[in-house]
Design an enzyme around this catalytic site. Sequence first.
Site, PDB file in Angstrom:
ATOM      1  N   PRO A   1     -25.575  -3.421 -53.477  1.00 10.14           N
ATOM      2  CA  PRO A   1     -24.509  -3.260 -54.478  1.00 10.14           C
ATOM      3  C   PRO A   1     -24.065  -1.803 -54.611  1.00 10.14           C
ATOM      4  O   PRO A   1     -22.866  -1.514 -54.637  1.00 10.14           O
ATOM      5  CB  PRO A   1     -25.163  -3.781 -55.764  1.00 10.14           C
ATOM      6  CG  PRO A   1     -26.169  -4.783 -55.280  1.00 10.14           C
ATOM      7  CD  PRO A   1     -26.721  -4.186 -54.009  1.00 10.14           C
ATOM      8  N   TYR A   2     -25.024  -0.882 -54.643  1.00  5.56           N
ATOM      9  CA  TYR A   2     -24.693   0.540 -54.743  1.00  5.56           C
ATOM     10  C   TYR A   2     -23.902   1.003 -53.516  1.00  5.56           C
ATOM     11  O   TYR A   2     -22.891   1.708 -53.641  1.00  5.56           O
ATOM     12  CB  TYR A   2     -25.983   1.360 -54.888  1.00  5.56           C
ATOM     13  CG  TYR A   2     -25.756   2.847 -54.919  1.00  5.56           C
ATOM     14  CD1 TYR A   2     -25.200   3.464 -56.033  1.00  5.56           C
ATOM     15  CD2 TYR A   2     -26.070   3.636 -53.808  1.00  5.56           C
ATOM     16  CE1 TYR A   2     -24.983   4.841 -56.045  1.00  5.56           C
ATOM     17  CE2 TYR A   2     -25.857   5.012 -53.819  1.00  5.56           C
ATOM     18  CZ  TYR A   2     -25.302   5.598 -54.940  1.00  5.56           C
ATOM     19  OH  TYR A   2     -25.079   6.958 -54.949  1.00  5.56           O
ATOM     20  N   LEU A   3     -24.340   0.572 -52.340  1.00  6.57           N
ATOM     21  CA  LEU A   3     -23.662   1.009 -51.108  1.00  6.57           C
ATOM     22  C   LEU A   3     -22.264   0.417 -50.997  1.00  6.57           C
ATOM     23  O   LEU A   3     -21.343   1.057 -50.478  1.00  6.57           O
ATOM     24  CB  LEU A   3     -24.510   0.652 -49.880  1.00  6.57           C
ATOM     25  CG  LEU A   3     -25.855   1.384 -49.801  1.00  6.57           C
ATOM     26  CD1 LEU A   3     -26.671   0.898 -48.606  1.00  6.57           C
ATOM     27  CD2 LEU A   3     -25.661   2.905 -49.739  1.00  6.57           C
TER      28      LEU A   3
ATOM     29  N   MET B   1     -30.336  -2.056 -52.134  1.00  3.24           N
ATOM     30  CA  MET B   1     -29.374  -0.962 -52.217  1.00  3.24           C
ATOM     31  C   MET B   1     -27.928  -1.428 -52.039  1.00  3.24           C
ATOM     32  O   MET B   1     -26.985  -0.659 -52.239  1.00  3.24           O
ATOM     33  CB  MET B   1     -29.665   0.062 -51.113  1.00  3.24           C
ATOM     34  CG  MET B   1     -30.910   0.904 -51.338  1.00  3.24           C
ATOM     35  SD  MET B   1     -30.624   2.124 -52.649  1.00  3.24           S
ATOM     36  CE  MET B   1     -29.523   3.282 -51.792  1.00  3.24           C
TER      37      MET B   1
ATOM     38  N   LYS C   1     -20.122   2.598 -53.253  1.00  8.28           N
ATOM     39  CA  LYS C   1     -19.804   3.874 -52.619  1.00  8.28           C
ATOM     40  C   LYS C   1     -18.822   3.680 -51.452  1.00  8.28           C
ATOM     41  O   LYS C   1     -17.913   4.480 -51.259  1.00  8.28           O
ATOM     42  CB  LYS C   1     -21.082   4.565 -52.132  1.00  8.28           C
ATOM     43  CG  LYS C   1     -22.069   4.935 -53.233  1.00  8.28           C
ATOM     44  CD  LYS C   1     -21.460   5.802 -54.337  1.00  8.28           C
ATOM     45  CE  LYS C   1     -21.329   7.263 -53.962  1.00  8.28           C
ATOM     46  NZ  LYS C   1     -20.766   8.076 -55.087  1.00  8.28           N
TER      47      LYS C   1
END
Lengths: 210, 210
Positions: free
Chosen positions: B124-126, B122, B129
């Site tokens: 890269p996504y976090l 997770m 964000k």
Amino acid sequence: MNERTLVIGSSGNIGKLLVPMLAKAGIPTVAMVRDKSKLERHEGIEIVEADLEKDFGHVFEGCNRVVFCAGSGPDTGLDKTFLVDLWGARKAVAQAKKHGVEQFVMVSSMGAGDPEAGPQAMRPYLIAKHLADEGLIQSGVPYTILRPGQLTDVDGSGRITTTVPEQSDDQKVPREDVASVILETLRKGAPLNEIVDIYQGEEAIEKAIG
Amino acid sequence: MNERTLVIGSSGNIGKLLVPMLAKAGIPTVAMVRDKSKLERHEGIEIVEADLEKDFGHVFEGCNRVVFCAGSGPDTGLDKTFLVDLWGARKAVAQAKKHGVEQFVMVSSMGAGDPEAGPQAMRPYLIAKHLADEGLIQSGVPYTILRPGQLTDVDGSGRITTTVPEQSDDQKVPREDVASVILETLRKGAPLNEIVDIYQGEEAIEKAIG
């Protein structure tokens, strides 16, 4: 002693050219690598194993200058662009701030100023570099951001230009010259809080920098 | 009229629940979508086609509030995480600043506060964000950052908690409740300059928010 230079990305394509230059110049250096076996030993260079994707704050002890020339490279996925080029750089800047670093030399990239002007395939990388640079600028740590053109592996000429060449064919620079520019910025502790474009050119590096 | 609400990501999983709620509540809304055919028409909703990966400044005209609930989704590559979740959000914030927006509601994510504490897959996504939120906070645009738990498609209960549940099994929230929370923040113009965690819970949304 609190006057060592930390090189993050010592075994990378620019780092492995820079480290012997620092050794030869007698600049006390801490060379951070993930794997010690990937870097030749040099007099005056302390090699420390650490990983940008983990905690690496300990490597900043006793260092007043930092060079960030780590890069995930073209053969890894975009997860590493997130984790190394962007987040790794952000973490390094946070550590530099915490340790009162006096100069942070960031090896950025041509095109990082305006990622959307770059080719579609390059945009994720350019966004990562843009936001790494932005984080450094906003941190308050004195910075020297270098934005080299397309990197080549030919021998350096010792001569560059800091003006973007008009012809795209001329928008390149040997990695060896980039390493020489880094050395020069460290020697002079300058320029500070400037973004410097670097391309092959006609001006001697000692004159072009600082 | 300069009191419209712009929804960026109107045809997304949260956006398509939110838009009819805004219509029903009589809140003048501009619904930005890449493809008009993907969104049902509603009274009081102006649908505008625009692309987060291109120029979309024109959609901000006449809008004093913005909701960013766009997301690249789980089926696209990390290039879209860079281009939409991170850079698209940064561009939207820049436009909001330019247009004097009074409230920017960012749909962020559980875990965005500390990307490295999240699961490896997770990260890269976090990171995307986290840096989208950071850009908003630093912009000076009044913000409401919402960090919902794991999103589910069950019907909303109208009840939430803004305290992170201890049990990871409880760290989820229906998308419909997230949309209701967005509506409530817009109605109240509050909370401003706060980060609000949202999980399924026992408190009525009208009481929990603002």
